[in-house]
Write an enzyme that holds these catalytic residues in place. Structure first.
Site, PDB file in Angstrom:
ATOM      1  CE  LYS A 160     -47.019   6.089 -10.918  1.00 56.21           C
ATOM      2  NZ  LYS A 160     -45.895   5.813 -12.212  1.00 56.21           N
ATOM      3  N   GLY A 169     -49.526   4.098 -13.748  1.00 53.10           N
ATOM      4  CA  GLY A 169     -50.579   4.888 -12.922  1.00 53.10           C
ATOM      5  C   GLY A 169     -51.850   4.061 -12.511  1.00 53.10           C
ATOM      6  CD  GLU A 207     -46.017  21.808 -11.944  1.00 51.62           C
ATOM      7  OE1 GLU A 207     -46.470  22.179 -13.109  1.00 51.62           O
ATOM      8  OE2 GLU A 207     -45.001  21.325 -12.044  1.00 51.62           O
ATOM      9  N   GLY A 234     -50.899  21.011 -15.884  1.00 51.47           N
ATOM     10  CA  GLY A 234     -50.582  21.516 -17.170  1.00 51.47           C
ATOM     11  C   GLY A 234     -50.494  22.856 -17.333  1.00 51.47           C
ATOM     12  CB  CYS A 260     -45.898  21.935 -16.918  1.00 54.33           C
ATOM     13  SG  CYS A 260     -44.715  22.462 -15.787  1.00 54.33           S
ATOM     14  CG  PHE A 303     -42.707  10.527 -32.759  1.00 53.08           C
ATOM     15  CD1 PHE A 303     -41.674  11.534 -33.029  1.00 53.08           C
ATOM     16  CD2 PHE A 303     -43.161   9.798 -33.681  1.00 53.08           C
ATOM     17  CE1 PHE A 303     -41.261  11.613 -34.293  1.00 53.08           C
ATOM     18  CE2 PHE A 303     -42.970   9.929 -34.910  1.00 53.08           C
ATOM     19  CZ  PHE A 303     -41.908  10.708 -35.223  1.00 53.08           C
ATOM     20  CD  GLU A 305     -49.274  20.836 -20.789  1.00 56.52           C
ATOM     21  OE1 GLU A 305     -48.185  21.487 -20.210  1.00 56.52           O
ATOM     22  OE2 GLU A 305     -49.990  20.106 -20.309  1.00 56.52           O
TER      23      GLU A 305
END
Length: 532
Positions: free
Chosen positions: A223, A256, A299, A301, A333, A381, A430
């Site tokens: 996906k 998702g 895998e 943040g 990341c 943004f 993050e």
């Protein structure tokens, strides 16, 4: 040779080691980019979209619902094309194709050498169409074309060639037992692998996941991120041109909550691999557990510390810190997003980091020499600008940047904060954008404690000319990768993954093969053996 070339483009290095409740604040003499700055008309991409449907059982097909969704050009926010929107029914179709290809098809039954030849032919095709693939990646993602063409597509090729080399080197062991038995282990493909890749490095994450899965003889349902569906469809077409059997590689574009949840919950998927945010990773793990307890690689943040010691060459440390944070528009990341600088060189570092940010070239990613393109979309943004406002409101000093760049698209000024404290959101969360936060420290014990005081543990950078200091920090930092006097040095053979809430398992290198193999012990009695 390819690996060395890629590393030289991706990494930066320092000299070799030798032994041995506040008001918003802005820095003095702050330089603000003009928020009225205008960008030239966008350059027409030198590529067209050829594939915008789902790839199931070797064929490009419409979604079962017939729905599509737009993928946008981050330079303008305008629609590039409309892509088939997969949902649960399409995941079912893709998984069924992958299951049949694994249970009945030729792929897992091929000799390892035959699989190797297909993967090598594919790598050759990607190399042949390097520029077209890179242009599509830049158009859909916004990263500089030179980065796509000179770093990411060549690295994609290198990873597939690396894992092609592993296909005929996967084997088990013969194990001595306490008695007259012959004992061996078999390393078998795990079955149908469900894989979910992010939008920040679509091609590279495709390679990191698909290449080891195929090398081990598995089939795949991938996906893509809804923001960047295009490049995966193009390279998957080339994979079939290279001779991949139908049903082995399936690609579903979608969202998702629909396609992603269906893939994670599917009872006929044997393995999941996900790259994305920690919060979403938790949901992936939960869905896997609630369905068939499929194994999961995550895998996730990071909020990686970048430690500049008192003895570091400040000019080179500034350049490395800049690269570690701003590479890929800060959408990385493992970005060095907590820059810890020793108090004795802090002021000098700040002035030079500010100057370097002001020199950073921002603009159309198809224009030669651009270091920074737009952020991926409006949501990201606005998220970055919100964190910038949080930084000023919490009392950090805004040295430069802090606003949008231009008036069109999702461009943000390279931003530097000084006087950042560990309890500020910009030092904890993050941000995933071009925002450098610089913190001050006094000694090694202090910086080790502060660097490790994070829910993340993906990567870290150490910058020092003292071998003892480097050795102390590399062992003390709780992170999956520690770069010493370099940063973002990637190689197909180097494993990558995190401690703590930065993930589970490792990708790349020999370690990644374990994600896609089952170990079976086989025990046979021996009658009158000549030896044991």
């Amino acid at each position: 040779m390819a690996t060395r070339r890629i590393s030289s483009l991706v990494s930066r290095s320092l000299p070799v080691l030798s032994s041995g409740g506040k008001q918003p604040c802005r820095g003095r003499g702050i330089h603000r980019y003009s928020t009225a700055a205008s960008l030239e008309d966008p350059i027409k991409p030198p590529v067209s979209v050829q594939y915008d449907k789902l790839l199931i059982n070797g064929q490009f097909v419409n979604s079962a619902s017939g729905k599509t969704f737009p993928t946008l050009d981050p330079r303008t926010g305008e629609v590039i094309t409309n892509v088939a929107e997969g949902d649960a029914e399409d995941i079912n179709r893709a998984v069924s194709a992958a299951r049949k290809a694994f249970d009945e098809g030729p792929w897992p039954k091929m000799t390892a050498y035959e699989r190797q030849k297909i993967m090598l032919r594919f790598a050759d095709l990607v190399e042949k169409y390097n520029d077209e693939i890179a242009a599509l990646e830049t158009w859909d993602n916004g990263k500089p074309y030179e980065q796509s063409a000179q770093i990411e597509v060549p690295m994609f090729v290198r990873i597939f060639r690396y894992y092609a080399g592993w296909t005929d080197k996967i084997h088990g062991l013969t194990i001595p037992a306490d008695g007259p038995h012959h004992v061996q282990t078999l390393h078998e493909p795990i079955g149908v692998a469900g894989q979910i890749i992010p939008w920040n490095f679509p091609l590279l994450m495709f390679a990191w996941k698909v290449a080891p899965a195929l090398a081990c003889g598995n089939t795949v349902v991938l996906k893509t991120a809804e923001q960047t569906p295009l490049s995966a469809l193009l390279v998957s077409k080339l994979l079939h041109e290279a001779g991949l059997p139908e049903g082995v590689m399936n690609v579903v574009s979608g969202f998702g909550p629909t396609a992603g949840v269906a893939l994670c919950s599917h009872m006929d998927v044997d393995k999941l691999a996900f790259t994305g945010s920690t919060d979403t990773g938790k949901m992936v793990l939960e869905l896997a557990a609630k369905s068939n307890l499929k194994s999961v690689t995550l895998e996730l943040g990071g909020k990686s510390p970048f430690i500049v010691c008192e003895d570091a060459d400040v000019d080179k440390a500034v350049e490395l810190a800049h690269f570690a944070l701003f590479f890929n528009q800060g959408q990385c990341c493992c970005a060095g997003s907590r820059t810890y600088v020793h108090e004795n060189v802090y002021d000098e570092f700040i002035e030079k980091a500010k100057a370097r940010a002001l020199k950073r070239s921002v603009g159309d990613p198809f224009k030669a020499g651009m270091e920074q393109g737009p952020q991926i979309d409006e949501k990201q943004f606005e998220k970055i600008l919100k964190y910038i406002r949080s930084g000023t409101e919490s009392g950090a000093t805004l040295e430069t940047g802090g606003d949008r760049f231009g008036t069109k698209g999702y461009y943000i000024q390279p931003t530097v904060f000084s006087n950042v404290k560990d309890d500020m959101l910009i030092a904890q969360d993050e941000i995933f954008g071009p925002v450098q936060t610089v913190l001050k420290f006094k000694d090694l014990d202090e910086v080790i404690r502060r660097a490790n005081n994070s829910r993340y543990g993906l990567a870290a950078g150490v910058f020092t000319q003292n071998l003892d200091t480097a050795n102390t920090l590399m062992r003390a930092l709780r992170a999956g990768t520690v770069w010493i006097n370099c940063y973002d040095t990637f190689d197909a053979a180097i494993p990558f993954g995190g401690y703590k809430m930065s993930g589970i398992g490792r990708e790349k290198g020999e370690y990644s093969l374990k994600n896609y193999l089952q170990v079976k012990a086989v025990v046979t009695p021996l009658k009158n053996p000549a030896w044991l």
